[in-house]
Design a protein around this motif. Sequence first.
Motif, PDB file in Angstrom:
ATOM      1  N   THR A   1       5.522 -31.691 -67.955  1.00 37.94           N
ATOM      2  CA  THR A   1       5.536 -33.312 -68.233  1.00 37.94           C
ATOM      3  C   THR A   1       6.566 -33.506 -69.750  1.00 37.94           C
ATOM      4  OG1 THR A   1       3.667 -33.365 -67.545  1.00 37.94           O
ATOM      5  CG2 THR A   1       4.039 -35.222 -68.563  1.00 37.94           C
ATOM      6  N   SER A   2       6.246 -32.928 -70.868  1.00 33.18           N
ATOM      7  CA  SER A   2       6.942 -32.893 -72.054  1.00 33.18           C
ATOM      8  C   SER A   2       8.482 -32.970 -71.616  1.00 33.18           C
ATOM      9  CB  SER A   2       6.597 -31.855 -72.682  1.00 33.18           C
ATOM     10  OG  SER A   2       7.247 -32.799 -73.825  1.00 33.18           O
ATOM     11  N   PHE A   3       9.169 -31.921 -70.623  1.00 32.76           N
ATOM     12  CA  PHE A   3      10.169 -32.462 -70.452  1.00 32.76           C
ATOM     13  C   PHE A   3      10.864 -33.065 -69.773  1.00 32.76           C
ATOM     14  CE2 PHE A   3      14.703 -29.838 -69.012  1.00 32.76           C
ATOM     15  CZ  PHE A   3      14.770 -29.654 -70.105  1.00 32.76           C
ATOM     16  N   MET A   4       9.970 -33.184 -68.527  1.00 30.06           N
ATOM     17  CA  MET A   4       9.989 -34.007 -67.667  1.00 30.06           C
ATOM     18  C   MET A   4      10.495 -35.322 -68.480  1.00 30.06           C
ATOM     19  SD  MET A   4      11.285 -32.372 -65.280  1.00 30.06           S
ATOM     20  CE  MET A   4      11.507 -30.402 -64.799  1.00 30.06           C
ATOM     21  N   GLU A   5       9.500 -35.681 -68.708  1.00 29.34           N
ATOM     22  CA  GLU A   5       9.822 -37.040 -69.984  1.00 29.34           C
ATOM     23  C   GLU A   5      10.726 -37.534 -70.750  1.00 29.34           C
ATOM     24  OE1 GLU A   5       7.252 -40.125 -72.855  1.00 29.34           O
ATOM     25  OE2 GLU A   5       6.844 -37.476 -72.248  1.00 29.34           O
ATOM     26  N   GLU A   6      11.841 -36.199 -71.237  1.00 26.69           N
ATOM     27  CA  GLU A   6      13.161 -36.119 -71.627  1.00 26.69           C
ATOM     28  C   GLU A   6      14.009 -36.659 -70.830  1.00 26.69           C
ATOM     29  OE1 GLU A   6      13.716 -35.626 -75.110  1.00 26.69           O
ATOM     30  OE2 GLU A   6      11.803 -35.307 -76.273  1.00 26.69           O
TER      31      GLU A   6
END
Length: 205
Positions: A96-101
């Motif tokens: 989730t954190s990476f896709m948010e970027e």
Amino acid sequence: VAESIKSLFHLSGCPTVLLLQTGTSAGAQGDEEANREVQRLAGRAAVFIDTDLSPAVMRSLLRGARCLIGARMHSSIFALQVGTPVVPIAYLPKTTSFMEELGLKDRVLDIGKIDAGTLTAEVLRAERERSVFAAAQARLEEMGHAGKSRFNALLRASVCAHSASGSCRPDQTRVRKSVAIVFPVFAHYHIERLRAAITRGANRI
């Protein structure tokens, strides 16, 4: 997942191809058992390719895919690198954190809350809204131009942002070399395109 695969098959007539990401070795359990169970439950709507394919062939497969259902973060990244829409399934917060970027946070499905209806709807949505993933692909290309260190730094930060221990530091987190060679778990596309992609990839090796 199997129920969603059957729904997609009913809607499009295209089987979902299950690709082996991690084989069983050195006593560690791989993905074979899970893929075979999904294939058994999905019946003729799924095809399992239990072959260890080269990175070149894997890239060719994803280029021809209509959509990737990525059960691992790196598989989703790889799909985006070749411009393929993706439905990421988060088994850890780092996805989730990476896709948010990349502006794709709302596309991530929580593995603990996923259901067949939602997964099917998100695959169809991803296929309709390819421009969203083109923008994410451009973002990844910008990272590449900025250098591998920038890309790795973002991966480290994504992992550390949700570290269970709270002691993780981005500058001390090691990114494995295999991060640049990632593999899909499920890909949904025409079987004819699959065969052609395998042939093209094999001819380039």
